[in-house]
Motif scaffolding. Sequence first.
Motif, PDB file in Angstrom:
ATOM      1  N   ASP A 162       0.836  -1.197   0.000  1.00 44.98           N
ATOM      2  CA  ASP A 162       0.000   0.000   0.000  1.00 44.98           C
ATOM      3  C   ASP A 162       0.874   1.251   0.000  1.00 44.98           C
ATOM      4  O   ASP A 162       2.102   1.192   0.123  1.00 44.98           O
ATOM      5  N   ARG A 163       0.232   2.425  -0.110  1.00 47.02           N
ATOM      6  CA  ARG A 163       0.974   3.671  -0.218  1.00 47.02           C
ATOM      7  C   ARG A 163       1.818   3.948   1.028  1.00 47.02           C
ATOM      8  O   ARG A 163       2.940   4.428   0.937  1.00 47.02           O
ATOM      9  N   ALA A 164       1.263   3.647   2.197  1.00 39.57           N
ATOM     10  CA  ALA A 164       2.006   3.903   3.426  1.00 39.57           C
ATOM     11  C   ALA A 164       3.280   3.066   3.480  1.00 39.57           C
ATOM     12  O   ALA A 164       4.353   3.555   3.849  1.00 39.57           O
ATOM     13  N   ARG A 165       3.194   1.790   3.106  1.00 37.25           N
ATOM     14  CA  ARG A 165       4.377   0.924   3.127  1.00 37.25           C
ATOM     15  C   ARG A 165       5.386   1.358   2.075  1.00 37.25           C
ATOM     16  O   ARG A 165       6.596   1.328   2.310  1.00 37.25           O
ATOM     17  N   VAL A 166       4.906   1.759   0.910  1.00 36.99           N
ATOM     18  CA  VAL A 166       5.819   2.191  -0.148  1.00 36.99           C
ATOM     19  C   VAL A 166       6.592   3.432   0.295  1.00 36.99           C
ATOM     20  O   VAL A 166       7.813   3.522   0.124  1.00 36.99           O
ATOM     21  N   HIS A 167       5.870   4.400   0.869  1.00 39.59           N
ATOM     22  CA  HIS A 167       6.517   5.653   1.243  1.00 39.59           C
ATOM     23  C   HIS A 167       7.401   5.503   2.486  1.00 39.59           C
ATOM     24  O   HIS A 167       8.539   5.985   2.502  1.00 39.59           O
ATOM     25  N   LEU A 168       6.858   4.841   3.514  1.00 42.09           N
ATOM     26  CA  LEU A 168       7.582   4.764   4.777  1.00 42.09           C
ATOM     27  C   LEU A 168       8.526   3.580   4.849  1.00 42.09           C
ATOM     28  O   LEU A 168       9.609   3.682   5.441  1.00 42.09           O
ATOM     29  N   GLY A 169       8.137   2.452   4.278  1.00 44.06           N
ATOM     30  CA  GLY A 169       8.950   1.255   4.401  1.00 44.06           C
ATOM     31  C   GLY A 169      10.028   1.114   3.352  1.00 44.06           C
ATOM     32  O   GLY A 169      11.050   0.477   3.596  1.00 44.06           O
ATOM     33  N   HIS A 170       9.826   1.722   2.178  1.00 44.41           N
ATOM     34  CA  HIS A 170      10.780   1.558   1.081  1.00 44.41           C
ATOM     35  C   HIS A 170      11.450   2.876   0.704  1.00 44.41           C
ATOM     36  O   HIS A 170      12.678   2.981   0.742  1.00 44.41           O
ATOM     37  N   ALA A 171      10.670   3.870   0.342  1.00 43.26           N
ATOM     38  CA  ALA A 171      11.245   5.111  -0.186  1.00 43.26           C
ATOM     39  C   ALA A 171      11.976   5.907   0.890  1.00 43.26           C
ATOM     40  O   ALA A 171      13.084   6.409   0.658  1.00 43.26           O
ATOM     41  N   LEU A 172      11.378   6.036   2.074  1.00 39.99           N
ATOM     42  CA  LEU A 172      11.960   6.900   3.097  1.00 39.99           C
ATOM     43  C   LEU A 172      13.312   6.392   3.573  1.00 39.99           C
ATOM     44  O   LEU A 172      14.193   7.193   3.913  1.00 39.99           O
ATOM     45  N   LYS A 173      13.509   5.084   3.576  1.00 43.64           N
ATOM     46  CA  LYS A 173      14.772   4.529   4.061  1.00 43.64           C
ATOM     47  C   LYS A 173      15.938   4.985   3.204  1.00 43.64           C
ATOM     48  O   LYS A 173      16.972   5.422   3.715  1.00 43.64           O
ATOM     49  N   ASN A 174      15.798   4.890   1.898  1.00 43.09           N
ATOM     50  CA  ASN A 174      16.871   5.341   1.014  1.00 43.09           C
ATOM     51  C   ASN A 174      16.937   6.860   0.945  1.00 43.09           C
ATOM     52  O   ASN A 174      18.020   7.444   0.848  1.00 43.09           O
ATOM     53  N   ALA A 175      15.791   7.512   0.974  1.00 42.75           N
ATOM     54  CA  ALA A 175      15.770   8.968   0.859  1.00 42.75           C
ATOM     55  C   ALA A 175      16.366   9.644   2.085  1.00 42.75           C
ATOM     56  O   ALA A 175      16.756  10.817   2.016  1.00 42.75           O
TER      57      ALA A 175
END
Length: 331
Positions: free
Chosen positions: A217-230
Amino acid sequence: MARYLGGRLLQAVGVLWAAYTVAFLVLYVLPGDPVSLLAGVDANDITPAQLDALRSRFGLDRPLIVQYLDHLVAVLHGDLGRSIVTGLPVSRVLAEAIPPTLAIAGAGLVLAIIFGAGLAIAANFTRRRWLANVLLGMPPLGVAIPSFWFGLLLIQWFSFGLPIFPAVGDAGFASIVLPAITLAVPTGAMIAQLLSNSVGATLTEPYIDTARAKGADRARVHLGHALKNAALPALTITGLIVGGLLSGTVVTETVFSRPGLGRVTASAVAQQDVPVVLGVVLFAAAAFVVSNLVVDLVYPLLDPRILGPGSGRRARTRPQPSEPLEERVTA
């Protein structure tokens, strides 16, 4: 890991030495005589012989290289010298000034991270383009606002208009709120600007499409995947953030009439109290070094590839530098 940590520690020592040396040379090369300022411009009853005696007392009559080496050896033994103006040990002056400054700087840093990260995530998470544009337009405004003007505005609103927080002084937690907000706005705007751009770029990576295709879902994509690298680029500016908070306390503590390192620095510079200024510079450099050392230690936790291919089994099992960090996890 030991080699990685050892290299960072050597760099930290080099930064501390360079900061102290440059500050020492700049302070002693600048025109002016701290002894004359101490005596006072109207002190006509002080003879040149008495001024020379004061210079000899503080060691200001010796060659510059001798003064530098004596000061450096003393610092290595934990002796920061004595204030020319007050005669107090510099370590005592700093010990009294640092806690109030750390209180507002620490609170400001926490608020800045919450504000900056929240703004960046919200700007990239919302589906409404107009709202995203409004949120993305706030960081440049936060950086552009003069700190002293914003602090005075907060005093006008929340001290005189709505008497919620005290306008001046250091009287408990309530007196920290407005100075902390004043420090947090430009710092949080810097974090938001960098993190929002980094999150936006990360969301276009192929492994993000893979995560979405797998049903995240959007929350997992943003917080679990994108935010870690960003978060990696945002961590890089931690040293600048710490430096900005410490320099911002000079203005903030003056506006809110608070005791602390900022007011001590302003007074020491005005009176050319060289030992105190050098002590402040050394503390600021140490804060910068420690913050960057913590960042260097956190980096491998977010991306073990930084340790290199020969740094252990765990690092060798990670993807190569050309492969996105999340691709192996989401594939």
